[in-house]
Design a protein around this motif. Sequence first.
Motif, PDB file in Angstrom:
ATOM      1  N   GLY A   1      -2.869  -2.081   9.762  1.00 12.16           N
ATOM      2  CA  GLY A   1      -1.970  -2.442   8.663  1.00 12.16           C
ATOM      3  C   GLY A   1      -0.738  -1.549   8.662  1.00 12.16           C
ATOM      4  O   GLY A   1      -0.612  -0.615   9.465  1.00 12.16           O
ATOM      5  N   ASN A   2       0.216  -1.865   7.769  1.00  9.28           N
ATOM      6  CA  ASN A   2       1.427  -1.055   7.580  1.00  9.28           C
ATOM      7  C   ASN A   2       2.340  -1.028   8.803  1.00  9.28           C
ATOM      8  O   ASN A   2       3.143  -0.112   8.957  1.00  9.28           O
ATOM      9  CB  ASN A   2       1.080   0.387   7.196  1.00  9.28           C
ATOM     10  CG  ASN A   2       0.533   0.511   5.799  1.00  9.28           C
ATOM     11  OD1 ASN A   2       0.609  -0.426   5.007  1.00  9.28           O
ATOM     12  ND2 ASN A   2      -0.044   1.650   5.497  1.00  9.28           N
ATOM     13  N   ARG A   3       2.266  -2.016   9.660  1.00 13.26           N
ATOM     14  CA  ARG A   3       3.079  -1.989  10.881  1.00 13.26           C
ATOM     15  C   ARG A   3       4.567  -2.047  10.556  1.00 13.26           C
ATOM     16  O   ARG A   3       5.371  -1.323  11.155  1.00 13.26           O
ATOM     17  CB  ARG A   3       2.694  -3.153  11.788  1.00 13.26           C
ATOM     18  CG  ARG A   3       1.255  -3.107  12.307  1.00 13.26           C
ATOM     19  CD  ARG A   3       0.992  -4.219  13.301  1.00 13.26           C
ATOM     20  NE  ARG A   3      -0.372  -4.177  13.819  1.00 13.26           N
ATOM     21  CZ  ARG A   3      -1.382  -4.861  13.301  1.00 13.26           C
ATOM     22  NH1 ARG A   3      -1.164  -5.644  12.241  1.00 13.26           N
ATOM     23  NH2 ARG A   3      -2.592  -4.780  13.810  1.00 13.26           N
ATOM     24  N   VAL A   4       4.953  -2.909   9.638  1.00 17.38           N
ATOM     25  CA  VAL A   4       6.370  -3.054   9.300  1.00 17.38           C
ATOM     26  C   VAL A   4       6.895  -1.775   8.661  1.00 17.38           C
ATOM     27  O   VAL A   4       8.008  -1.315   8.966  1.00 17.38           O
ATOM     28  CB  VAL A   4       6.576  -4.265   8.371  1.00 17.38           C
ATOM     29  CG1 VAL A   4       8.031  -4.362   7.915  1.00 17.38           C
ATOM     30  CG2 VAL A   4       6.162  -5.554   9.073  1.00 17.38           C
ATOM     31  N   ARG A   5       6.123  -1.170   7.784  1.00 14.05           N
ATOM     32  CA  ARG A   5       6.560   0.060   7.123  1.00 14.05           C
ATOM     33  C   ARG A   5       6.695   1.205   8.118  1.00 14.05           C
ATOM     34  O   ARG A   5       7.629   2.010   8.025  1.00 14.05           O
ATOM     35  CB  ARG A   5       5.570   0.427   6.014  1.00 14.05           C
ATOM     36  CG  ARG A   5       5.588  -0.528   4.815  1.00 14.05           C
ATOM     37  CD  ARG A   5       4.680  -0.010   3.720  1.00 14.05           C
ATOM     38  NE  ARG A   5       4.807  -0.788   2.511  1.00 14.05           N
ATOM     39  CZ  ARG A   5       4.035  -1.825   2.193  1.00 14.05           C
ATOM     40  NH1 ARG A   5       3.064  -2.210   3.038  1.00 14.05           N
ATOM     41  NH2 ARG A   5       4.213  -2.484   1.063  1.00 14.05           N
ATOM     42  N   VAL A   6       5.762   1.300   9.063  1.00 15.21           N
ATOM     43  CA  VAL A   6       5.854   2.352  10.070  1.00 15.21           C
ATOM     44  C   VAL A   6       7.091   2.149  10.937  1.00 15.21           C
ATOM     45  O   VAL A   6       7.846   3.098  11.217  1.00 15.21           O
ATOM     46  CB  VAL A   6       4.577   2.381  10.929  1.00 15.21           C
ATOM     47  CG1 VAL A   6       4.759   3.295  12.143  1.00 15.21           C
ATOM     48  CG2 VAL A   6       3.386   2.855  10.106  1.00 15.21           C
ATOM     49  N   ALA A   7       7.323   0.931  11.369  1.00 19.83           N
ATOM     50  CA  ALA A   7       8.508   0.652  12.189  1.00 19.83           C
ATOM     51  C   ALA A   7       9.788   0.934  11.412  1.00 19.83           C
ATOM     52  O   ALA A   7      10.769   1.441  11.978  1.00 19.83           O
ATOM     53  CB  ALA A   7       8.477  -0.801  12.663  1.00 19.83           C
ATOM     54  N   ALA A   8       9.796   0.631  10.118  1.00 23.64           N
ATOM     55  CA  ALA A   8      10.982   0.909   9.297  1.00 23.64           C
ATOM     56  C   ALA A   8      11.233   2.408   9.189  1.00 23.64           C
ATOM     57  O   ALA A   8      12.392   2.861   9.248  1.00 23.64           O
ATOM     58  CB  ALA A   8      10.811   0.293   7.917  1.00 23.64           C
ATOM     59  N   ASP A   9      10.179   3.206   9.034  1.00 22.39           N
ATOM     60  CA  ASP A   9      10.350   4.658   8.976  1.00 22.39           C
ATOM     61  C   ASP A   9      10.871   5.209  10.298  1.00 22.39           C
ATOM     62  O   ASP A   9      11.694   6.132  10.324  1.00 22.39           O
ATOM     63  CB  ASP A   9       9.022   5.333   8.613  1.00 22.39           C
ATOM     64  CG  ASP A   9       8.799   5.387   7.114  1.00 22.39           C
ATOM     65  OD1 ASP A   9       9.633   4.840   6.381  1.00 22.39           O
ATOM     66  OD2 ASP A   9       7.790   5.964   6.675  1.00 22.39           O
ATOM     67  N   TRP A  10      10.397   4.671  11.407  1.00 23.60           N
ATOM     68  CA  TRP A  10      10.908   5.097  12.712  1.00 23.60           C
ATOM     69  C   TRP A  10      12.400   4.782  12.839  1.00 23.60           C
ATOM     70  O   TRP A  10      13.171   5.593  13.364  1.00 23.60           O
ATOM     71  CB  TRP A  10      10.128   4.411  13.829  1.00 23.60           C
ATOM     72  CG  TRP A  10       8.776   5.018  14.061  1.00 23.60           C
ATOM     73  CD1 TRP A  10       8.348   6.256  13.679  1.00 23.60           C
ATOM     74  CD2 TRP A  10       7.678   4.405  14.731  1.00 23.60           C
ATOM     75  NE1 TRP A  10       7.050   6.457  14.060  1.00 23.60           N
ATOM     76  CE2 TRP A  10       6.606   5.344  14.712  1.00 23.60           C
ATOM     77  CE3 TRP A  10       7.468   3.164  15.334  1.00 23.60           C
ATOM     78  CZ2 TRP A  10       5.374   5.067  15.295  1.00 23.60           C
ATOM     79  CZ3 TRP A  10       6.243   2.891  15.918  1.00 23.60           C
ATOM     80  CH2 TRP A  10       5.203   3.834  15.898  1.00 23.60           C
TER      81      TRP A  10
END
Length: 653
Positions: free
Chosen positions: A391-400
């Motif tokens: 989960g949280n793939r989009v949020r992790v990519a956004a933080d990167w």
Amino acid sequence: MSRPRILIVGAGFAGYRTARSLSRLTRGRAHITLLNPTDYFLYLPLLPQVAAGILEPRRVTVSLSDSLPDVRLVLGEADRIDLDDRTLHYTGPEGEGGTLAYDRLVLAAGSVNKLLPIPGVAEHAHGFRGLPEALYLRDHVTRQVELAASSDDPGTCAARCTFVVVGAGYTGTEVAAHGQMFTDAQVRKHPLRRGMRPRWMLLDVAPRVLPEMDEKLSATADRVLRQRGVDVRMGTSVKEATHDGVLLTDGEFVETRTLVWCVGVRPDPLVESLGLPMEKGRLLVDPHLRAPGRPELFACGDVAAVPDLENPGSYTPMTAQHAWRHGKVAAENVAASLGLGGARTPYRHRDLGFVVDLGGAKAAANPLGVTLSGVPAGAVTRGYHLAAMPGNRVRVAADWLLDAVLPRQAVQLGLVRSWSVPLDTSSPEVARVPGGPGQRQDASARSGPGAALAADTGDGGTGAGGPGRARPHDEPAKGQPGSGPTQVRPGSGAAEPRSEWETAKGRPTTGRPGSGPAELRSEAETAKGRPATGPGREPGRNQAVGVEPVRNQPGGEPAKNHSGGEPAGNRPDGEPARNQPGGEPEPARNQPGGEPAKNQPGGEPAKNQPGGEPAKKQPAPAPPPGHPPPGHPAPGPVKRTDVPNDDSAKGDS
């Protein structure tokens, strides 16, 4: 016919995968219960990026309730398992006990920090196995850089800017790589910090970095670390740790305030209490992940010694990849044992390669045996993590993406104190809190969170050396009767110790306006956040300066009927206490030859009691230099009643 009961202990890689797979296989035909100390699954490989300020903490967590809607979540830590009665006893987050019955039990409790018999390590080092430890390290590193910038002593500045990481495995290598970039960014663009040179050291007794990986990947990681400025020392470790630094095995003493312990992990101590065959602390299971002679008991992940069918005679290593695959096979075999799935399957694996994130665009990877480095390895590494996260793939990519275009926010929030994350704990994923429930005893514990609590109170939360720092033999314990005000050491940034309620809430100890000072509260009141004052209660003593000076505290009058009925004379320029050597003798009240105790037969009615004389208001003494005048709330030491004194903790997922 009633549905079978399946109990899973731990929600790490193995436990979470088991629960998710069983939920899909059984389709409501079984009761699935998941016991875990937290309500989230933690994706451990990205934890160094949380400590370095790249990712926010919630990005690496996945809600268990949201992602496992058909699984009952029970918050707690396992205490004891009765194999014959098929019950598990646990302790909840607020200290309440409970019992869970099962027809099938899956042990996936995970691992905890591995300790070595090195003096001072348990007291002065911190691990890196849970989210609280990552948050503490992030705050601690930021604080050390800020304190170093404000120090006029070059030696103190250099010590605070030196960070020692022990263990050159996956975790230690990534912590050192990300940490060097994090501190460099704090110094590079700050005009008042020019000339500061943060220094990260990576130590290991192994002959090379990442000894468990291919030599090409090891050489790539070593080259990237040295180019970035990390002091890599192989064949060297810590001989002794102190508050001021670490003594290395080569005889050099390195002054530092930061020691990060990443030497490895050991299985959760819970499995040792079962009395079943073990292999180096792990529960022996067959290739179907079932304990021999116990058809209802399965184990997977770091607590299980699973035979490696690809390498006969050995066991699968304690890695996240194996734990994730264990969970799927365990779920299939548990369902098959209940007649809810297909045939049993043994555990087999094929290595898909490894990835190590070295920060920025640098990484070392060998997907499917192809050795990569530089930007291609960085892209493969981050792609792998996005694919592996549940989960949280989009949020992790956004933080990167934000980290690539915006500067990091280097601020210390102070949410996790040094004593909240002791190294010697069986529950690294849970931060220790004031007035928390007692934790499971660990026979192998060398030091405990209880000792860390007192030391952190005296240290002021700077984390400089963490728990267990020894005081001079002639210095009384701070926050106890007879002790003076806490002295703030120059350049340390240490604040005065506060009460547990203040620590938990971040508020002064005075009560609401018009209600008088709040009374010292019990553990239950502290945990629940209830007010301590009420109708008809006398304003509590042992409080900060507000209405009446605190008795038995610095600046207040000592409580009567205690040794030294007059103000204590063991302070500078003070009168010797009565009933003490060198003091004026005074017969004890209510004793033979002494004055009758008040409110007793033949004695004077007690003040502030029905029929007694109202208590006379005591004049407030002049405040010490640097303290606020009377009437203003100020934090100060109070008499502790809820200091935890146990030495260990619960199971880890």
